[in-house]
Design a protein around this motif. Structure first.
Motif, PDB file in Angstrom:
ATOM      1  N   VAL A  74       6.048  22.091  11.909  1.00 31.60           N
ATOM      2  CA  VAL A  74       5.096  21.289  12.686  1.00 31.60           C
ATOM      3  C   VAL A  74       3.832  21.109  11.847  1.00 31.60           C
ATOM      4  CG1 VAL A  74       5.937  21.926  14.973  1.00 31.60           C
ATOM      5  CG2 VAL A  74       4.273  23.387  13.848  1.00 31.60           C
ATOM      6  N   PRO A  75       3.267  19.894  11.827  1.00 35.55           N
ATOM      7  CA  PRO A  75       2.128  19.625  10.947  1.00 35.55           C
ATOM      8  C   PRO A  75       0.855  20.370  11.330  1.00 35.55           C
ATOM      9  CG  PRO A  75       3.227  17.583  11.619  1.00 35.55           C
ATOM     10  CD  PRO A  75       3.768  18.674  12.470  1.00 35.55           C
ATOM     11  N   SER A  76       0.666  20.642  12.628  1.00 34.74           N
ATOM     12  CA  SER A  76      -0.562  21.305  13.063  1.00 34.74           C
ATOM     13  C   SER A  76      -0.365  21.881  14.460  1.00 34.74           C
ATOM     14  CB  SER A  76      -1.734  20.313  13.093  1.00 34.74           C
ATOM     15  OG  SER A  76      -1.575  19.399  14.161  1.00 34.74           O
ATOM     16  N   LYS A  77      -1.356  22.627  14.918  1.00 31.87           N
ATOM     17  CA  LYS A  77      -1.296  23.184  16.262  1.00 31.87           C
ATOM     18  C   LYS A  77      -1.236  22.074  17.309  1.00 31.87           C
ATOM     19  CE  LYS A  77      -3.889  25.900  19.623  1.00 31.87           C
ATOM     20  NZ  LYS A  77      -5.112  26.680  19.907  1.00 31.87           N
ATOM     21  N   ALA A  78      -1.919  20.957  17.067  1.00 31.11           N
ATOM     22  CA  ALA A  78      -1.924  19.860  18.043  1.00 31.11           C
ATOM     23  C   ALA A  78      -0.510  19.369  18.318  1.00 31.11           C
ATOM     24  CB  ALA A  78      -2.807  18.715  17.546  1.00 31.11           C
ATOM     25  N   GLU A  79       0.259  19.139  17.255  1.00 29.49           N
ATOM     26  CA  GLU A  79       1.644  18.689  17.446  1.00 29.49           C
ATOM     27  C   GLU A  79       2.504  19.780  18.078  1.00 29.49           C
ATOM     28  OE1 GLU A  79       0.052  15.827  14.489  1.00 29.49           O
ATOM     29  OE2 GLU A  79       0.024  18.004  14.591  1.00 29.49           O
ATOM     30  N   LEU A  80       2.232  21.029  17.757  1.00 27.57           N
ATOM     31  CA  LEU A  80       2.981  22.123  18.356  1.00 27.57           C
ATOM     32  C   LEU A  80       2.783  22.149  19.868  1.00 27.57           C
ATOM     33  CD1 LEU A  80       4.671  24.693  18.302  1.00 27.57           C
ATOM     34  CD2 LEU A  80       2.594  25.970  17.687  1.00 27.57           C
ATOM     35  N   VAL A  81       1.534  21.992  20.306  1.00 25.14           N
ATOM     36  CA  VAL A  81       1.241  22.000  21.738  1.00 25.14           C
ATOM     37  C   VAL A  81       1.923  20.822  22.428  1.00 25.14           C
ATOM     38  CG1 VAL A  81      -0.605  21.757  23.444  1.00 25.14           C
ATOM     39  CG2 VAL A  81      -0.899  23.299  21.510  1.00 25.14           C
ATOM     40  N   GLU A  82       1.963  19.680  21.772  1.00 25.17           N
ATOM     41  CA  GLU A  82       2.653  18.533  22.352  1.00 25.17           C
ATOM     42  C   GLU A  82       4.145  18.818  22.524  1.00 25.17           C
ATOM     43  OE1 GLU A  82       0.046  14.637  21.215  1.00 25.17           O
ATOM     44  OE2 GLU A  82       1.787  15.063  19.973  1.00 25.17           O
ATOM     45  N   LEU A  83       4.744  19.441  21.536  1.00 20.04           N
ATOM     46  CA  LEU A  83       6.158  19.802  21.631  1.00 20.04           C
ATOM     47  C   LEU A  83       6.400  20.804  22.756  1.00 20.04           C
ATOM     48  CD1 LEU A  83       6.872  20.107  17.812  1.00 20.04           C
ATOM     49  CD2 LEU A  83       8.037  18.508  19.347  1.00 20.04           C
ATOM     50  N   MET A  84       5.491  21.751  22.913  1.00 22.20           N
ATOM     51  CA  MET A  84       5.596  22.718  24.005  1.00 22.20           C
ATOM     52  C   MET A  84       5.557  22.008  25.357  1.00 22.20           C
ATOM     53  SD  MET A  84       2.933  25.512  22.434  1.00 22.20           S
ATOM     54  CE  MET A  84       2.768  26.461  23.950  1.00 22.20           C
ATOM     55  N   PHE A  85       4.630  21.076  25.487  1.00 24.55           N
ATOM     56  CA  PHE A  85       4.476  20.328  26.737  1.00 24.55           C
ATOM     57  C   PHE A  85       5.762  19.587  27.091  1.00 24.55           C
ATOM     58  CE2 PHE A  85       3.527  16.227  28.720  1.00 24.55           C
ATOM     59  CZ  PHE A  85       2.777  16.606  29.826  1.00 24.55           C
ATOM     60  N   ASP A  86       6.306  18.843  26.142  1.00 18.50           N
ATOM     61  CA  ASP A  86       7.496  18.053  26.455  1.00 18.50           C
ATOM     62  C   ASP A  86       8.709  18.947  26.682  1.00 18.50           C
ATOM     63  OD1 ASP A  86       8.194  15.108  26.633  1.00 18.50           O
ATOM     64  OD2 ASP A  86       9.833  15.837  25.370  1.00 18.50           O
ATOM     65  N   ARG A  87       8.792  20.065  25.978  1.00 19.35           N
ATOM     66  CA  ARG A  87       9.912  20.983  26.179  1.00 19.35           C
ATOM     67  C   ARG A  87       9.898  21.538  27.602  1.00 19.35           C
ATOM     68  NH1 ARG A  87      12.817  24.384  22.892  1.00 19.35           N
ATOM     69  NH2 ARG A  87      12.703  22.617  21.474  1.00 19.35           N
ATOM     70  N   VAL A  88       8.726  21.915  28.091  1.00 15.16           N
ATOM     71  CA  VAL A  88       8.628  22.458  29.446  1.00 15.16           C
ATOM     72  C   VAL A  88       8.977  21.389  30.477  1.00 15.16           C
ATOM     73  CG1 VAL A  88       6.982  23.297  31.162  1.00 15.16           C
ATOM     74  CG2 VAL A  88       7.022  24.312  28.886  1.00 15.16           C
TER      75      VAL A  88
END
Length: 257
Positions: A74-88
């Motif tokens: 993941v390029p940064s924490k911002a993209e990681l949080v977005e992935l977490m959101f969509d996964r949930v």
């Protein structure tokens, strides 16, 4: 409560990653993990410790790799949080079938959102004016729009109606979480707190200046506070009010057509 934001994420790069089009190609040995594993580890940390515990370094520690290696997923924490959101969002139950009425369908959406927030309370700490356009969010929004097809509302109005419902849900869910946290921190339920605070404040209220508040205080004393102070009951009451408003809008638009 500190909020995390994804506004720093590059929108195109984020969408590529969310839709699985950006899994990095590598030469050399097969990587130990995947984007999915990184996201799963981050969700587990957020569930246990909250969103503020999320950092690239912390997730690297959970996976037993270097912090720099996380950036290959993941390029940064911002993209990681977005992935977490969509996964949930993908964990939520499937939307109701197309033959269900719009009110029942939106009620189902709201109740499922409540259950999701109970499992992942950190979702309420995300400041997402521009939500990540991942597959699970897109599918759920498509379903919500479809649920309003029978209303005769135009597409833009349907989207605005969904936005109204979304804003109610955020407020109600945060209020419910605040109630739980207040009880944990103070050791008092809302009913116990009211029993202490109500006499102290009403003794200071002049009936000529605050007649409505004094009548409200009397109403609260007479009410079954195990019901009216229950966050889930209040959530259902507010949801009915919002849906009644949507129903009135639909009726008005049909009458004007």
């Amino acid at each position: 409560m500190t909020k995390d934001t994804t506004v720093g994420a590059d929108p195109k790069r984020s969408i590529d990653l969310l839709w699985g089009d950006a899994e990095p190609g590598r030469r050399g040995p097969k990587p130990r993990h995947s984007v999915d594993k990184v996201v799963e580890a981050a969700i587990a940390v957020a569930d246990a410790e909250g969103l503020t515990a999320i950092s690239v370094r912390r997730i690297a520690l959970e996976l037993g790799v270097s912090a720099m290696s996380i950036y290959t997923y993941v390029p940064s924490k911002a993209e990681l949080v977005e992935l977490m959101f969509d996964r949930v969002l993908g964990e939520m139950a499937a939307p109701p079938s197309a033959d269900v009425g719009w009110r029942e369908a939106l009620t189902d959406v709201a109740r499922e959102r409540w259950r999701m927030s109970e499992r992942h309370p950190w979702m309420l700490d995300l400041a997402m004016h521009r939500p990540p356009l991942g597959p699970n969010l897109v599918r759920r929004h498509e379903s919500a729009l479809g649920a309003l097809d029978s209303t005769g509302l135009d597409d833009l109005t349907k989207d605005l109606v969904i936005d109204v419902l979304h804003n109610f849900l955020l407020g109600a869910l945060k209020q419910a979480r605040d109630a739980r946290e207040a009880e944990q921190l103070s050791g008092l339920t809302d009913e116990q707190w009211f029993a202490v605070a109500e006499p102290a404040i009403t003794a200071r209220l002049d009936p000529s200046r605050f007649p409505h508040l004094l009548r409200l205080s009397e109403a609260w004393r007479a009410a079954d506070k195990s019901v009216v102070a229950d966050p889930l009951w209040r959530f259902g009451f507010g949801l009915d009010v919002v849906l009644d408003g949507i129903e009135a809008l639909i009726a008005a638009r049909r009458a004007a057509a």
